[in-house]
Write a protein that holds these residues in place. Sequence first.
Motif, PDB file in Angstrom:
ATOM      1  N   ILE A   2       0.840  -1.203   0.000  1.00  0.00           N
ATOM      2  CA  ILE A   2       0.000   0.000   0.000  1.00  0.00           C
ATOM      3  C   ILE A   2       0.871   1.248   0.000  1.00  0.00           C
ATOM      4  N   TYR A   3       1.909   1.283   0.835  1.00  0.00           N
ATOM      5  CA  TYR A   3       2.800   2.440   0.879  1.00  0.00           C
ATOM      6  C   TYR A   3       3.442   2.687  -0.481  1.00  0.00           C
ATOM      7  N   MET A   4       3.933   1.646  -1.105  1.00  0.00           N
ATOM      8  CA  MET A   4       4.670   1.805  -2.360  1.00  0.00           C
ATOM      9  C   MET A   4       3.771   2.202  -3.520  1.00  0.00           C
ATOM     10  N   ASN A   5       2.491   1.856  -3.487  1.00  0.00           N
ATOM     11  CA  ASN A   5       1.600   2.202  -4.585  1.00  0.00           C
ATOM     12  C   ASN A   5       0.868   3.519  -4.381  1.00  0.00           C
ATOM     13  N   PHE A   6       0.547   3.881  -3.156  1.00  0.00           N
ATOM     14  CA  PHE A   6      -0.230   5.088  -2.925  1.00  0.00           C
ATOM     15  C   PHE A   6       0.610   6.326  -2.651  1.00  0.00           C
ATOM     16  N   ALA A   7       1.738   6.198  -2.002  1.00  0.00           N
ATOM     17  CA  ALA A   7       2.539   7.361  -1.622  1.00  0.00           C
ATOM     18  C   ALA A   7       2.986   8.203  -2.815  1.00  0.00           C
ATOM     19  N   PRO A   8       3.487   7.635  -3.905  1.00  0.00           N
ATOM     20  CA  PRO A   8       3.882   8.496  -5.031  1.00  0.00           C
ATOM     21  C   PRO A   8       2.709   9.240  -5.660  1.00  0.00           C
ATOM     22  N   LEU A   9       1.535   8.649  -5.642  1.00  0.00           N
ATOM     23  CA  LEU A   9       0.381   9.309  -6.233  1.00  0.00           C
ATOM     24  C   LEU A   9      -0.179  10.410  -5.336  1.00  0.00           C
ATOM     25  N   ILE A  10      -0.055  10.235  -4.050  1.00  0.00           N
ATOM     26  CA  ILE A  10      -0.570  11.253  -3.128  1.00  0.00           C
ATOM     27  C   ILE A  10       0.291  12.504  -3.162  1.00  0.00           C
ATOM     28  N   PHE A  11       1.593  12.336  -3.208  1.00  0.00           N
ATOM     29  CA  PHE A  11       2.500  13.470  -3.102  1.00  0.00           C
ATOM     30  C   PHE A  11       3.005  13.999  -4.433  1.00  0.00           C
ATOM     31  N   ARG A  12       2.394  13.635  -5.534  1.00  0.00           N
ATOM     32  CA  ARG A  12       2.823  14.169  -6.827  1.00  0.00           C
ATOM     33  C   ARG A  12       2.232  15.560  -7.044  1.00  0.00           C
ATOM     34  N   LYS A  13       2.827  16.267  -7.948  1.00  0.00           N
ATOM     35  CA  LYS A  13       2.334  17.602  -8.308  1.00  0.00           C
ATOM     36  C   LYS A  13       1.195  17.456  -9.293  1.00  0.00           C
ATOM     37  N   ASP A  14       0.194  18.272  -9.157  1.00  0.00           N
ATOM     38  CA  ASP A  14      -0.903  18.268 -10.115  1.00  0.00           C
ATOM     39  C   ASP A  14      -0.453  18.932 -11.405  1.00  0.00           C
TER      40      ASP A  14
END
Length: 96
Positions: free
Chosen positions: A83-95
């Motif tokens: 879960i950490y590896m799949n969700f963390a990059p998407l949460i903290f990316r720039k729009d």
Amino acid sequence: MKFIIFFIIFCVFYSIFDWIIKKTDIHNKLLNKPRMKKHMRVILILSIVVFAFLIEYEKQLLKHIYGDYSYIYFIIGAFMSSIYMNFAPLIFRKDQ
């Protein structure tokens, strides 16, 4: 020898959970909605933090009950890592 067995169990279950998350594409379905509200990202971050806290607390309880690491401990750790590896990059990316 016990370390190698635990490592193999962790790797197998991590790959299974990672494959399930990527196959269902749930992380992109949650974050790539066109009508995504302004505070959706904050709510998602807080829910993952609370979920992670509860799972980590459960892992510590299992360690306290069994006295040592168990198979369940590593399966839960593999689930949380995927879960950490799949969700963390998407949460903290720039729009864009």
